[in-house]
Write a protein that holds these residues in place. Structure first.
Motif, PDB file in Angstrom:
ATOM      1  N   LYS A   1      11.655 -15.010 -22.636  1.00 24.79           N
ATOM      2  CA  LYS A   1      12.437 -14.682 -23.828  1.00 24.79           C
ATOM      3  C   LYS A   1      13.285 -15.842 -24.361  1.00 24.79           C
ATOM      4  O   LYS A   1      13.218 -16.172 -25.550  1.00 24.79           O
ATOM      5  CB  LYS A   1      13.332 -13.472 -23.552  1.00 24.79           C
ATOM      6  CG  LYS A   1      14.026 -12.955 -24.809  1.00 24.79           C
ATOM      7  CD  LYS A   1      14.784 -11.674 -24.541  1.00 24.79           C
ATOM      8  CE  LYS A   1      15.424 -11.162 -25.827  1.00 24.79           C
ATOM      9  NZ  LYS A   1      16.195  -9.921 -25.603  1.00 24.79           N
ATOM     10  N   GLU A   2      14.072 -16.474 -23.500  1.00 20.74           N
ATOM     11  CA  GLU A   2      14.969 -17.535 -23.973  1.00 20.74           C
ATOM     12  C   GLU A   2      14.186 -18.730 -24.510  1.00 20.74           C
ATOM     13  O   GLU A   2      14.484 -19.259 -25.579  1.00 20.74           O
ATOM     14  CB  GLU A   2      15.896 -17.979 -22.832  1.00 20.74           C
ATOM     15  CG  GLU A   2      16.977 -18.947 -23.287  1.00 20.74           C
ATOM     16  CD  GLU A   2      17.954 -19.278 -22.175  1.00 20.74           C
ATOM     17  OE1 GLU A   2      18.397 -20.433 -22.113  1.00 20.74           O
ATOM     18  OE2 GLU A   2      18.274 -18.381 -21.365  1.00 20.74           O
TER      19      GLU A   2
ATOM     20  N   ARG B   1      11.192 -18.612 -25.617  1.00 17.65           N
ATOM     21  CA  ARG B   1      10.445 -18.189 -26.798  1.00 17.65           C
ATOM     22  C   ARG B   1      11.310 -18.304 -28.052  1.00 17.65           C
ATOM     23  O   ARG B   1      10.847 -18.773 -29.096  1.00 17.65           O
ATOM     24  CB  ARG B   1       9.942 -16.755 -26.616  1.00 17.65           C
ATOM     25  CG  ARG B   1       8.916 -16.334 -27.663  1.00 17.65           C
ATOM     26  CD  ARG B   1       8.085 -15.160 -27.219  1.00 17.65           C
ATOM     27  NE  ARG B   1       8.814 -13.916 -27.219  1.00 17.65           N
ATOM     28  CZ  ARG B   1       9.034 -13.163 -26.143  1.00 17.65           C
ATOM     29  NH1 ARG B   1       8.595 -13.545 -24.962  1.00 17.65           N
ATOM     30  NH2 ARG B   1       9.700 -12.028 -26.234  1.00 17.65           N
ATOM     31  N   THR B   2      12.573 -17.905 -27.944  1.00 22.10           N
ATOM     32  CA  THR B   2      13.487 -18.013 -29.084  1.00 22.10           C
ATOM     33  C   THR B   2      13.670 -19.472 -29.490  1.00 22.10           C
ATOM     34  O   THR B   2      13.652 -19.807 -30.681  1.00 22.10           O
ATOM     35  CB  THR B   2      14.856 -17.399 -28.723  1.00 22.10           C
ATOM     36  OG1 THR B   2      14.660 -16.026 -28.368  1.00 22.10           O
ATOM     37  CG2 THR B   2      15.804 -17.463 -29.906  1.00 22.10           C
ATOM     38  N   GLN B   3      13.817 -20.334 -28.506  1.00 25.12           N
ATOM     39  CA  GLN B   3      13.973 -21.767 -28.777  1.00 25.12           C
ATOM     40  C   GLN B   3      12.724 -22.328 -29.452  1.00 25.12           C
ATOM     41  O   GLN B   3      12.816 -23.115 -30.398  1.00 25.12           O
ATOM     42  CB  GLN B   3      14.248 -22.508 -27.466  1.00 25.12           C
ATOM     43  CG  GLN B   3      14.583 -23.986 -27.636  1.00 25.12           C
ATOM     44  CD  GLN B   3      14.896 -24.648 -26.307  1.00 25.12           C
ATOM     45  OE1 GLN B   3      14.594 -24.112 -25.235  1.00 25.12           O
ATOM     46  NE2 GLN B   3      15.494 -25.824 -26.347  1.00 25.12           N
TER      47      GLN B   3
ATOM     48  N   GLN C   1      10.550 -20.639 -31.236  1.00 30.50           N
ATOM     49  CA  GLN C   1      10.472 -20.096 -32.598  1.00 30.50           C
ATOM     50  C   GLN C   1      11.270 -20.981 -33.558  1.00 30.50           C
ATOM     51  O   GLN C   1      10.826 -21.235 -34.685  1.00 30.50           O
ATOM     52  CB  GLN C   1      11.003 -18.660 -32.632  1.00 30.50           C
ATOM     53  CG  GLN C   1      10.051 -17.633 -32.062  1.00 30.50           C
ATOM     54  CD  GLN C   1      10.655 -16.244 -32.024  1.00 30.50           C
ATOM     55  OE1 GLN C   1      11.744 -16.009 -32.537  1.00 30.50           O
ATOM     56  NE2 GLN C   1       9.949 -15.304 -31.402  1.00 30.50           N
ATOM     57  N   GLU C   2      12.416 -21.438 -33.109  1.00 32.54           N
ATOM     58  CA  GLU C   2      13.247 -22.315 -33.943  1.00 32.54           C
ATOM     59  C   GLU C   2      12.532 -23.643 -34.194  1.00 32.54           C
ATOM     60  O   GLU C   2      12.555 -24.174 -35.313  1.00 32.54           O
ATOM     61  CB  GLU C   2      14.596 -22.549 -33.262  1.00 32.54           C
ATOM     62  CG  GLU C   2      15.471 -21.297 -33.195  1.00 32.54           C
ATOM     63  CD  GLU C   2      16.697 -21.480 -32.330  1.00 32.54           C
ATOM     64  OE1 GLU C   2      16.872 -22.577 -31.744  1.00 32.54           O
ATOM     65  OE2 GLU C   2      17.504 -20.522 -32.232  1.00 32.54           O
TER      66      GLU C   2
ATOM     67  N   GLY D   1       5.947 -19.771 -30.039  1.00 31.02           N
ATOM     68  CA  GLY D   1       7.168 -18.983 -30.025  1.00 31.02           C
ATOM     69  C   GLY D   1       6.980 -17.539 -30.468  1.00 31.02           C
ATOM     70  O   GLY D   1       7.811 -16.680 -30.172  1.00 31.02           O
ATOM     71  N   HIS D   2       5.890 -17.270 -31.187  1.00 34.20           N
ATOM     72  CA  HIS D   2       5.638 -15.916 -31.695  1.00 34.20           C
ATOM     73  C   HIS D   2       4.586 -15.182 -30.873  1.00 34.20           C
ATOM     74  O   HIS D   2       4.303 -14.012 -31.135  1.00 34.20           O
ATOM     75  CB  HIS D   2       5.205 -15.981 -33.161  1.00 34.20           C
ATOM     76  CG  HIS D   2       6.287 -16.485 -34.067  1.00 34.20           C
ATOM     77  ND1 HIS D   2       7.252 -15.669 -34.610  1.00 34.20           N
ATOM     78  CD2 HIS D   2       6.589 -17.741 -34.492  1.00 34.20           C
ATOM     79  CE1 HIS D   2       8.089 -16.389 -35.349  1.00 34.20           C
ATOM     80  NE2 HIS D   2       7.706 -17.641 -35.288  1.00 34.20           N
TER      81      HIS D   2
END
Length: 264
Positions: free
Chosen positions: A121-122, A124-126, A128-129, A192-193
């Motif tokens: 999760k963490e 993945r968010t990074q 995505q950015e 990331g998605h």
């Protein structure tokens, strides 16, 4: 050949006869990515697909990788493909893994080249950015500026040993895309998605072959972990080769794929 699925039009290039093998390319690639391996896989019916945002596939609406996989399944049904071998490289490998988890009954054997099951999760968010930043860069700076940058990233350092002619072919393939298409791909099918499929690997019972280049150290480590979780998988590390094994060592790649398909 073009097939309309919902609001999108997918381009597919079928080649040859025999047992079907669907091939999905990586980010900035297209069905032309496989030009050098086709002759080494001539005993199969090859189905080369342009993924959303790439090549001749025209996508007007896409939310995520799962939607892409649903539409790929509809595409294969239209083509009469109900049970086939699936091979994907990088982004195409990630897509192949998601597809197999969603439609396991359609996939006979799975081959993943330089691929991963996604991020926690963490991370993945990074990512995505990062993907969003890159998408904006492509849209603002244009394809040529982006391709100049993309060619220079460490992931593709080993391609500098390829002939000038081969490197130019790869560059022209990358330049053939539209900024909007690549941005859409990053925003919907970027790493990331992608759903995190690490927990799902134990459920994939098909014979799986993981192919990775010796010099692609990051993905060697990822694939070493993947092979521990997949119930029926083996891993092949190709000597003196980087991330794009099919581009850098097409003859060896073709032999590895044929051997796997013929002996499982």
């Amino acid at each position: 050949m073009h097939y309309t699925i919902n609001d999108n039009t997918y381009f597919v290039k079928p080649i040859g006869e025999g047992e079907p093998l669907v091939l999905l390319h990586g980010f900035t690639g297209a069905s032309t990515t496989w030009r050098d391996v086709v002759k080494y896989l001539d005993e199969y019916k090859l189905v080369l697909v342009d993924l959303p945002g790439h090549g001749q596939t025209e996508v007007s609406q896409l939310t995520d990788m799962r939607q892409a996989c649903v539409e790929l399944n509809q595409l294969f049904i239209k083509m009469g493909l109900t049970h086939f071998n699936l091979l994907g490289y990088s982004m195409g490998g990630r897509t192949s893994l998601v597809y197999t988890s969603m439609f396991p009954e359609t996939v006979k054997r799975l081959i993943l080249v330089g691929s991963s099951p996604g991020l926690q999760k963490e991370a993945r968010t990074q990512r995505q950015e990062q993907d969003e930043k890159l998408a904006k860069y492509i849209l603002e700076s244009g394809i040529e500026s982006f391709v100049d940058y993309w060619e220079s990233i460490p992931l593709f350092n080993t391609q500098l040993t390829l002939s000038l002619e081969k490197r130019n072919e790869i560059r022209q393939e990358r330049l053939s895309h539209h900024a909007e298409g690549l941005a859409l791909s990053l925003r919907t099918m970027g790493t990331g998605h992608q759903p995190n499929l690490w927990p799902e690997l134990v459920k994939i019972n098909q014979p799986v072959l993981l192919i990775v280049g010796e010099f692609d150290e990051k993905f060697v480590k990822i694939n070493e972990e993947m092979v521990k979780s997949l119930p029926n998988a083996k891993m092949d590390i190709v000597d003196e080769t980087g991330h794009a094994v099919h581009v850098e060592s097409p003859r060896i790649f073709g032999k590895i794929v044929s051997r796997f398909l013929n002996h499982t």
